[in-house]
Design a protein around this motif. Structure first.
Motif, PDB file in Angstrom:
ATOM      1  N   GLN A  15       0.842  -1.199   0.000  1.00 51.61           N
ATOM      2  CA  GLN A  15       0.000   0.000   0.000  1.00 51.61           C
ATOM      3  C   GLN A  15       0.882   1.256   0.000  1.00 51.61           C
ATOM      4  O   GLN A  15       0.583   2.240  -0.667  1.00 51.61           O
ATOM      5  CB  GLN A  15      -0.889  -0.018   1.236  1.00 51.61           C
ATOM      6  CG  GLN A  15      -2.059   0.918   1.108  1.00 51.61           C
ATOM      7  CD  GLN A  15      -2.969   0.863   2.329  1.00 51.61           C
ATOM      8  OE1 GLN A  15      -2.638   0.268   3.349  1.00 51.61           O
ATOM      9  NE2 GLN A  15      -4.102   1.500   2.232  1.00 51.61           N
ATOM     10  N   ARG A  16       1.982   1.218   0.770  1.00 52.34           N
ATOM     11  CA  ARG A  16       2.867   2.402   0.845  1.00 52.34           C
ATOM     12  C   ARG A  16       3.504   2.724  -0.504  1.00 52.34           C
ATOM     13  O   ARG A  16       3.802   3.868  -0.787  1.00 52.34           O
ATOM     14  CB  ARG A  16       3.950   2.192   1.917  1.00 52.34           C
ATOM     15  CG  ARG A  16       3.434   2.415   3.332  1.00 52.34           C
ATOM     16  CD  ARG A  16       4.589   2.529   4.319  1.00 52.34           C
ATOM     17  NE  ARG A  16       5.268   1.269   4.511  1.00 52.34           N
ATOM     18  CZ  ARG A  16       4.932   0.344   5.423  1.00 52.34           C
ATOM     19  NH1 ARG A  16       3.920   0.583   6.229  1.00 52.34           N
ATOM     20  NH2 ARG A  16       5.607  -0.778   5.537  1.00 52.34           N
ATOM     21  N   VAL A  17       3.729   1.673  -1.306  1.00 49.81           N
ATOM     22  CA  VAL A  17       4.317   1.956  -2.629  1.00 49.81           C
ATOM     23  C   VAL A  17       3.231   2.053  -3.703  1.00 49.81           C
ATOM     24  O   VAL A  17       3.481   1.819  -4.890  1.00 49.81           O
ATOM     25  CB  VAL A  17       5.400   0.908  -3.033  1.00 49.81           C
ATOM     26  CG1 VAL A  17       6.588   0.989  -2.109  1.00 49.81           C
ATOM     27  CG2 VAL A  17       4.824  -0.503  -3.061  1.00 49.81           C
ATOM     28  N   ALA A  18       2.047   2.399  -3.258  1.00 56.67           N
ATOM     29  CA  ALA A  18       0.909   2.638  -4.155  1.00 56.67           C
ATOM     30  C   ALA A  18       0.592   1.411  -5.010  1.00 56.67           C
ATOM     31  O   ALA A  18       0.243   1.540  -6.184  1.00 56.67           O
ATOM     32  CB  ALA A  18       1.181   3.874  -5.022  1.00 56.67           C
ATOM     33  N   ASP A  45       2.507  -0.826  -6.285  1.00 58.05           N
ATOM     34  CA  ASP A  45       3.479  -1.129  -7.340  1.00 58.05           C
ATOM     35  C   ASP A  45       4.325  -2.348  -6.926  1.00 58.05           C
ATOM     36  O   ASP A  45       5.323  -2.234  -6.214  1.00 58.05           O
ATOM     37  CB  ASP A  45       4.368   0.121  -7.550  1.00 58.05           C
ATOM     38  CG  ASP A  45       5.279  -0.028  -8.751  1.00 58.05           C
ATOM     39  OD1 ASP A  45       5.564  -1.176  -9.148  1.00 58.05           O
ATOM     40  OD2 ASP A  45       5.724   1.007  -9.270  1.00 58.05           O
ATOM     41  N   ASP A  76       6.237  -4.317  -8.667  1.00 56.17           N
ATOM     42  CA  ASP A  76       7.602  -4.325  -9.220  1.00 56.17           C
ATOM     43  C   ASP A  76       8.533  -3.512  -8.333  1.00 56.17           C
ATOM     44  O   ASP A  76       9.678  -3.897  -8.087  1.00 56.17           O
ATOM     45  CB  ASP A  76       7.627  -3.724 -10.633  1.00 56.17           C
ATOM     46  CG  ASP A  76       6.962  -4.644 -11.643  1.00 56.17           C
ATOM     47  OD1 ASP A  76       6.770  -5.828 -11.291  1.00 56.17           O
ATOM     48  OD2 ASP A  76       6.623  -4.173 -12.739  1.00 56.17           O
ATOM     49  N   MET A  77       8.000  -2.384  -7.865  1.00 51.45           N
ATOM     50  CA  MET A  77       8.847  -1.536  -7.018  1.00 51.45           C
ATOM     51  C   MET A  77       9.172  -2.251  -5.710  1.00 51.45           C
ATOM     52  O   MET A  77      10.319  -2.249  -5.245  1.00 51.45           O
ATOM     53  CB  MET A  77       8.165  -0.194  -6.716  1.00 51.45           C
ATOM     54  CG  MET A  77       9.121   0.772  -6.020  1.00 51.45           C
ATOM     55  SD  MET A  77       8.352   2.239  -5.360  1.00 51.45           S
ATOM     56  CE  MET A  77       7.921   3.138  -6.800  1.00 51.45           C
ATOM     57  N   MET A 106      11.766  -4.832  -6.275  1.00 55.18           N
ATOM     58  CA  MET A 106      13.084  -4.205  -6.482  1.00 55.18           C
ATOM     59  C   MET A 106      13.683  -3.776  -5.130  1.00 55.18           C
ATOM     60  O   MET A 106      14.864  -3.996  -4.864  1.00 55.18           O
ATOM     61  CB  MET A 106      12.936  -2.988  -7.383  1.00 55.18           C
ATOM     62  CG  MET A 106      14.234  -2.216  -7.570  1.00 55.18           C
ATOM     63  SD  MET A 106      13.954  -0.599  -8.293  1.00 55.18           S
ATOM     64  CE  MET A 106      13.246   0.287  -6.963  1.00 55.18           C
ATOM     65  N   LEU A 107      12.849  -3.200  -4.279  1.00 52.65           N
ATOM     66  CA  LEU A 107      13.333  -2.768  -2.957  1.00 52.65           C
ATOM     67  C   LEU A 107      13.747  -3.996  -2.135  1.00 52.65           C
ATOM     68  O   LEU A 107      14.731  -3.966  -1.400  1.00 52.65           O
ATOM     69  CB  LEU A 107      12.252  -1.967  -2.209  1.00 52.65           C
ATOM     70  CG  LEU A 107      11.816  -0.663  -2.867  1.00 52.65           C
ATOM     71  CD1 LEU A 107      10.680  -0.001  -2.089  1.00 52.65           C
ATOM     72  CD2 LEU A 107      12.984   0.325  -2.983  1.00 52.65           C
ATOM     73  N   SER A 133      12.039  -1.255   7.730  1.00 52.46           N
ATOM     74  CA  SER A 133      10.714  -0.667   7.965  1.00 52.46           C
ATOM     75  C   SER A 133       9.940  -0.471   6.660  1.00 52.46           C
ATOM     76  O   SER A 133       8.730  -0.332   6.675  1.00 52.46           O
ATOM     77  CB  SER A 133      10.835   0.662   8.720  1.00 52.46           C
ATOM     78  OG  SER A 133      11.437   1.626   7.895  1.00 52.46           O
ATOM     79  N   THR A 134      10.642  -0.469   5.528  1.00 55.75           N
ATOM     80  CA  THR A 134       9.951  -0.387   4.239  1.00 55.75           C
ATOM     81  C   THR A 134       9.005  -1.585   4.075  1.00 55.75           C
ATOM     82  O   THR A 134       7.961  -1.479   3.447  1.00 55.75           O
ATOM     83  CB  THR A 134      10.992  -0.391   3.092  1.00 55.75           C
ATOM     84  OG1 THR A 134      11.852   0.720   3.293  1.00 55.75           O
ATOM     85  CG2 THR A 134      10.341  -0.288   1.718  1.00 55.75           C
ATOM     86  N   PHE A 135       9.386  -2.704   4.686  1.00 58.44           N
ATOM     87  CA  PHE A 135       8.601  -3.935   4.510  1.00 58.44           C
ATOM     88  C   PHE A 135       7.702  -4.238   5.708  1.00 58.44           C
ATOM     89  O   PHE A 135       6.670  -4.862   5.561  1.00 58.44           O
ATOM     90  CB  PHE A 135       9.557  -5.124   4.270  1.00 58.44           C
ATOM     91  CG  PHE A 135      10.466  -4.855   3.124  1.00 58.44           C
ATOM     92  CD1 PHE A 135      10.041  -5.126   1.826  1.00 58.44           C
ATOM     93  CD2 PHE A 135      11.706  -4.263   3.317  1.00 58.44           C
ATOM     94  CE1 PHE A 135      10.866  -4.824   0.757  1.00 58.44           C
ATOM     95  CE2 PHE A 135      12.524  -3.969   2.248  1.00 58.44           C
ATOM     96  CZ  PHE A 135      12.104  -4.239   0.950  1.00 58.44           C
TER      97      PHE A 135
END
Lengths: 117, 514
Positions: free
Chosen positions: A14-17, A19, A21-22, A25-26, A65-67
């Motif tokens: 949700q945080r990466v809208a 996406d 693929d993004m 990649m992260l 924290s990105t995940f």
């Protein structure tokens, strides 16, 4: 991404809208950078290099924290706080508690990264 | 990429023809991201590519290097970098170009560092983990600010502020020139003067100017607000009292008329005086004699009185609420101060004055001034609170702005509102609820005023409460004004004044409407 991964990382997605693929990649970056950082944390905590343990712990927290912004990533904070206070015992205890969970999370991130290959 | 390596997002070498263009007028804005976390750099590069050319650096040294080589419209900066503290990097960015909006990124959004960053003038900060949509919105806003604030300012903040009394002499509108002339004519004549004008027009400044240009300028100047004290305390404040004159009068007190002997006494809100005090003031004006409260000894004084009011004294005389002889003693010479809406041409000069003052007072050396759009909005607003309101708005803008140029976004909604409003306003909704449950809307009113960045929260809230109390008491007394005034503890004149100013309609069947 599998359906299970979409569910597991729903908040991150949700945080990466949305996406995927993004996010993959992260994940591939985190899968490369995370394990050596966790290892550095182990080393610094074991040798009671507490300011370094706090610094790397903080960077690891940011990376993961990105995940996942809840447990086990937020459980790194008590370890960072104890290290900043120069409290060796508390740092080692907090580290022992959070470390296996972080390894598990890194495994999940690695799997996520693998879906892009 | 290893930490410490500077990355440059691929730029299109073929030039402007195929280069993506953003919504802004020039070619794609440039954004610099400094963070040692590679996921952040990758996320920023991918997510922000549609709105900016993104350059990235993994440490402070590389970031500052890129900054010095290029022209950036905004910077995203991590608070904790491996080679330097983010705040120190921020200071270096400011030294290089103080117009670049800097957005801090932090895992600990509530940390002292984040607060410190904002205090240093950072554009904003964003918490990690980053949310792509919030990040995009914030970066767009920062770039927009950068571009707006690159426009030359319409009013500079670097003009001389001067001392506070200089505020009166700002403006060259014909109505103000008449005021200056009147001050010049009567300042040296030892006569009482009545200054009239709406609240916030600067009546006390006129009084001070009259004092400064008078023969009494080396003597005392004292000001008393007659509306701020209950009648018995006002009497004691003005004339003093003897020991034991009333409960609590444990010692003799010297009043302002005695204290100010040889000087100038400014009586503000002269319309809000009980009849007993009016009679004593009249006697001072006629004979320069009075007694302390509870005393028999007649005292003499030599005081010049400058009075001020925004009340309709003539009407009050007709209604029997004000002494006619006192009015005629007071208004031998009257100076009328125009409301600000009648001299809007003076607004730019006043803005310049207040801006320069606030810049120094709030220590904002980077503040350059107001954008032309902001000045346009300020010069068409009707300023119900007059110069006092304008001063408060400018001070609030100076406090709120993190950019060198104050733009319309910084202005309170009431002023910038015409640009944004559409459909039914929040105050319309509040009015409806207010009619359904009178007095219940105070919390909402305060919240709305805060949201609108009002600079008159106290005044508007007090007005709301005063109106509510007066309505309730009038309803309880079936519209009987004498009874209501007694219950409220105010004069009938004051009640009538409030009924008029709040548009309260007393219907013949004694229901009270508003």
């Amino acid at each position: 991404m599998t359906e299970a991964q979409r569910q597991r990382f729903a908040a991150a997605l949700q945080r990466v809208a949305g996406d995927e693929d993004m996010l993959v990649m992260l994940a591939s970056i985190a899968a490369e950078d995370g394990p050596p950082m966790l290892k550095q944390v182990h080393t610094h905590v074991e040798s009671l290099e507490l300011s370094e343990a706090a610094r790397v712990g903080h960077a690891l927290k940011g990376l993961l924290s990105t995940f996942e912004s809840g447990p086990p990533v937020d459980e790194l904070q008590p370890m960072i706080d104890a290290a900043r206070k120069d409290d060796g015992n508390a740092t080692q205890l907090a580290h022992a508690s959070v470390s296996p969970k972080l390894e598990q999370l890194l495994g999940e991130i690695e799997e996520l990264a693998g879906t892009g290959k | 990429m290893a930490a410490g390596t500077a990355l440059q997002a691929p730029h299109n070498e073929t030039g402007a023809q195929s280069a993506p263009r953003s919504k802004w007028s020039k070619s794609m804005p440039n954004l610099l991201v400094i963070d040692d976390d590679r996921t952040i750099l990758a996320l920023a590069e991918k997510a922000l590519a549609p709105i900016a050319d993104v350059s990235v650096a993994a440490n402070a040294a590389d970031g500052l290097g890129l900054l010095r080589e290029g022209e950036f419209d905004a910077v995203l900066l991590d608070i904790q970098l491996p080679d330097q503290n983010g705040l120190a990097v921020y200071c270096e960015i400011r030294e290089h170009d103080r117009r670049i909006p800097v957005i801090f990124m932090t895992v600990e959004a509530a940390s002292n560092t984040a607060i410190e960053a904002m205090q240093l003038g950072a554009f904003d900060y964003i918490a990690k983990p980053l949310n792509v949509e919030s990040l995009r919105d914030l970066v767009e806003k920062a770039i927009e600010q950068r571009q707006i604030s690159s426009v030359p300012v319409a009013i500079s903040a670097d003009d001389e502020g001067g001392d506070q009394s200089a505020e009166l002499f700002i403006g060259r509108s014909p109505v103000m020139l008449d005021v200056f002339k009147a001050v010049g004519k009567v300042a040296k004549q030892d006569v009482p003067i009545l200054v009239r004008g709406e609240s916030g027009t600067g009546k006390e400044l006129v009084a001070r100017a009259l004092f400064q240009y008078s023969h009494r300028r080396d003597e005392t100047f004292l000001a008393v607000n007659c509306a701020a004290l209950p009648d018995n305390l006002l009497e004691s404040e003005l004339f003093g009292h003897e020991k034991g004159a009333f409960t609590g009068a444990e010692s003799r007190r010297i009043g302002k008329f005695e204290q100010c002997n040889g000087g100038t006494l400014f009586l503000d809100e002269i319309g809000d005086m009980a009849p007993t005090v009016q009679a004593k003031v009249l006697r001072v004006l006629q004979e320069q004699r009075f007694e302390r409260v509870g005393g028999n000894k007649e005292l003499t004084t030599n005081v010049r009185i400058i009075a001020a009011t925004n009340r309709p004294l003539e009407q009050m005389v007709e209604d029997g609420d004000y002494r006619e002889d006192l009015l005629y003693r007071l208004n031998g010479v009257t100076i009328e101060l125009p409301p600000l809406r009648d001299r809007l041409s003076d607004v730019p000069a006043l803005i310049r004055f207040f801006l320069a003052q606030a810049k120094v007072e709030f220590n904002k050396p980077d503040l350059e001034g107001l954008s032309p759009e902001a000045v346009d909005l300020l010069t068409v607003y009707d300023w119900p609170g007059n110069v006092r309101q304008l001063r408060a708005v400018i001070r609030r803008c100076v406090l709120d702005t993190v950019m060198p140029v104050i733009t319309p976004d910084t202005l309170p909604d009431a002023i910038a509102g015409s640009r944004h409003s559409g459909g039914k306003s929040e105050s319309d909704k509040t009015d409806k609820l207010e009619n359904e449950a009178p007095g219940s809307q105070l919390p909402q009113l305060v919240q709305r005023l805060l949201k609108e960045k009002s600079t008159n929260v106290y005044g508007e809230s007090m007005e709301y409460m005063e109106r509510f109390v007066i309505l309730q008491v009038l309803q309880a007394t079936d519209g009987n004004q004498s009874q209501a005034a007694e219950i409220l503890g105010i004069t009938r004149g004051k009640l009538r004044d409030r009924i008029n100013s709040y548009n309260i309609v007393l219907k013949s069947d004694v229901a009270v409407e508003s």
